[in-house]
Design a protein around this motif. Structure first.
Motif, PDB file in Angstrom:
ATOM      1  N   PHE A 292     -19.174 -26.960 -98.426  1.00 11.37           N
ATOM      2  CA  PHE A 292     -18.123 -25.941 -98.437  1.00 11.37           C
ATOM      3  C   PHE A 292     -18.706 -24.539 -98.653  1.00 11.37           C
ATOM      4  O   PHE A 292     -17.989 -23.590 -98.926  1.00 11.37           O
ATOM      5  N   HIS A 293     -20.017 -24.406 -98.491  1.00  2.00           N
ATOM      6  CA  HIS A 293     -20.629 -23.069 -98.547  1.00  2.00           C
ATOM      7  C   HIS A 293     -20.142 -22.267 -97.344  1.00  2.00           C
ATOM      8  O   HIS A 293     -20.160 -22.755 -96.216  1.00  2.00           O
ATOM      9  N   PRO A 294     -19.694 -21.032 -97.552  1.00  2.00           N
ATOM     10  CA  PRO A 294     -19.042 -20.289 -96.459  1.00  2.00           C
ATOM     11  C   PRO A 294     -19.957 -19.858 -95.307  1.00  2.00           C
ATOM     12  O   PRO A 294     -19.480 -19.654 -94.196  1.00  2.00           O
ATOM     13  N   PHE A 295     -21.278 -19.706 -95.548  1.00  5.74           N
ATOM     14  CA  PHE A 295     -22.110 -19.182 -94.459  1.00  5.74           C
ATOM     15  C   PHE A 295     -23.541 -19.747 -94.439  1.00  5.74           C
ATOM     16  O   PHE A 295     -24.389 -19.224 -93.725  1.00  5.74           O
ATOM     17  N   PHE A 296     -23.815 -20.806 -95.195  1.00  3.95           N
ATOM     18  CA  PHE A 296     -25.200 -21.265 -95.294  1.00  3.95           C
ATOM     19  C   PHE A 296     -25.740 -21.764 -93.953  1.00  3.95           C
ATOM     20  O   PHE A 296     -26.887 -21.468 -93.584  1.00  3.95           O
ATOM     21  N   ASN A 297     -24.926 -22.510 -93.188  1.00  4.73           N
ATOM     22  CA  ASN A 297     -25.394 -22.975 -91.875  1.00  4.73           C
ATOM     23  C   ASN A 297     -25.666 -21.807 -90.931  1.00  4.73           C
ATOM     24  O   ASN A 297     -26.630 -21.829 -90.152  1.00  4.73           O
ATOM     25  N   GLU A 298     -24.818 -20.808 -90.988  1.00  4.43           N
ATOM     26  CA  GLU A 298     -25.037 -19.603 -90.171  1.00  4.43           C
ATOM     27  C   GLU A 298     -26.364 -18.943 -90.550  1.00  4.43           C
ATOM     28  O   GLU A 298     -27.149 -18.547 -89.682  1.00  4.43           O
ATOM     29  N   ALA A 299     -26.631 -18.857 -91.840  1.00  2.00           N
ATOM     30  CA  ALA A 299     -27.882 -18.253 -92.310  1.00  2.00           C
ATOM     31  C   ALA A 299     -29.087 -19.089 -91.904  1.00  2.00           C
ATOM     32  O   ALA A 299     -30.144 -18.550 -91.563  1.00  2.00           O
ATOM     33  N   LEU A 300     -28.946 -20.405 -91.931  1.00  2.00           N
ATOM     34  CA  LEU A 300     -30.034 -21.299 -91.524  1.00  2.00           C
ATOM     35  C   LEU A 300     -30.450 -21.046 -90.077  1.00  2.00           C
ATOM     36  O   LEU A 300     -31.633 -21.110 -89.734  1.00  2.00           O
TER      37      LEU A 300
END
Length: 281
Positions: A21-29
């Protein structure tokens, strides 16, 4: 489809991600992986496989992605305020500027460890996966890139001699480039002598890569370089130590040495590696 297109498609289809439920971690990855770059190390590995054992190319794409994850993690950490404190990379804001420093550190950590998971989950024989992990860990870690970065950061603003400077960049830059070629050789199950020859060529190629990067920093502009230039005035660079004219001469000398080493390689592979040299160096 070209080697570059094949890797680009594979990268986009296999970006690291995790359910949370992290809001942007995948985007940052994904951010820095998708920001461009030469994919030089991935191309070196895939060039070896393409010309010496093309039947393994599809499986090798996963190992090339592992290399790209390691290289990208190193750039993210290199840009942090504690190190280079850079605002831009590949023409885009660095992760700690786009998000925050904590995110940048953790994304770098994630990409580092993801690389070894990719190798472990690949379809190669266990003995090949073990060797690939060993080579990557040796050259990216304590005995290679990490040691080079430690020396680079500690001696910033303190002049090194040429032997020390070459030691720095052999570790920080050249070892991972050499590892890319050696890992390709391992996938192709080449004899130890051939693996060593490719690795030794890679070390010279890595030094050439670094000298070229130093020259670009001195002569280039931010748009073409994708990052701030004239930024290495306090760094131990070949241009700062030798001057621009001697750095250019050293680049030419190393280029000739690399081309001479290529004469001992498979003709098609040598042609491909020479093309990569001409394109990026």
């Amino acid at each position: 489809m070209s080697l570059e297109q094949s890797f680009q498609e594979y990268l986009k289809a296999n970006l690291p991600s995790v359910q949370s439920f992290h809001p942007f971690f995948n985007e940052a990855l994904s951010n820095m992986l998708l920001a461009g770059g030469k994919h030089f190390r991935a191309k070196l590995l895939l060039s070896v496989v393409t010309h010496l054992k093309p039947s393994e190319f599809k499986k090798a794409l996963q190992i090339a992605l592992a290399l790209e994850c390691i290289h990208t993690y190193s750039l993210i950490h290199d840009d942090l305020p504690a190190m280079d404190n850079a605002d831009f990379r590949r023409g885009k804001p660095t992760l700690h500027k786009l998000y925050d420093e904590t995110t940048a550190i953790l994304v770098g950590d994630a990409l580092n460890t993801e690389a070894f998971l990719l190798i472990a989950k690949s379809e190669f024989k266990d003995e090949i996966k073990t060797r690939l992990s060993e080579i990557l860990a040796f050259n990216a870690g304590l005995h290679g890139m990490v040691l080079g970065q430690a020396i680079d950061c500690f001696f910033e603003g303190k002049r090194l001699n040429l032997e020390e400077l070459e030691f720095l960049h052999l570790h920080k830059t050249a070892r991972l480039i050499a590892a890319s070629l050696e890992m390709g050789a391992i996938i192709c199950e080449l004899e130890n002598k051939q693996c060593k020859s490719l690795y030794e060529f890679g070390l010279k190629l890595g030094l050439l890569f670094q000298i070229n990067d130093d020259i670009i920093d001195f002569l280039g502009d931010e748009k073409s370089a994708g990052k701030p230039t004239k930024h290495d005035t306090q760094k131990n660079s070949f241009v700062n130590l030798l001057g621009i004219e001697n750095a250019l001469k050293s680049k030419e000398k190393l280029s000739l040495e690399c081309e001479n080493l290529l004469l001992d390689f498979d003709e098609k592979l040598a042609f491909e590696l020479k093309n990569l040299m001409q394109k990026y160096l």
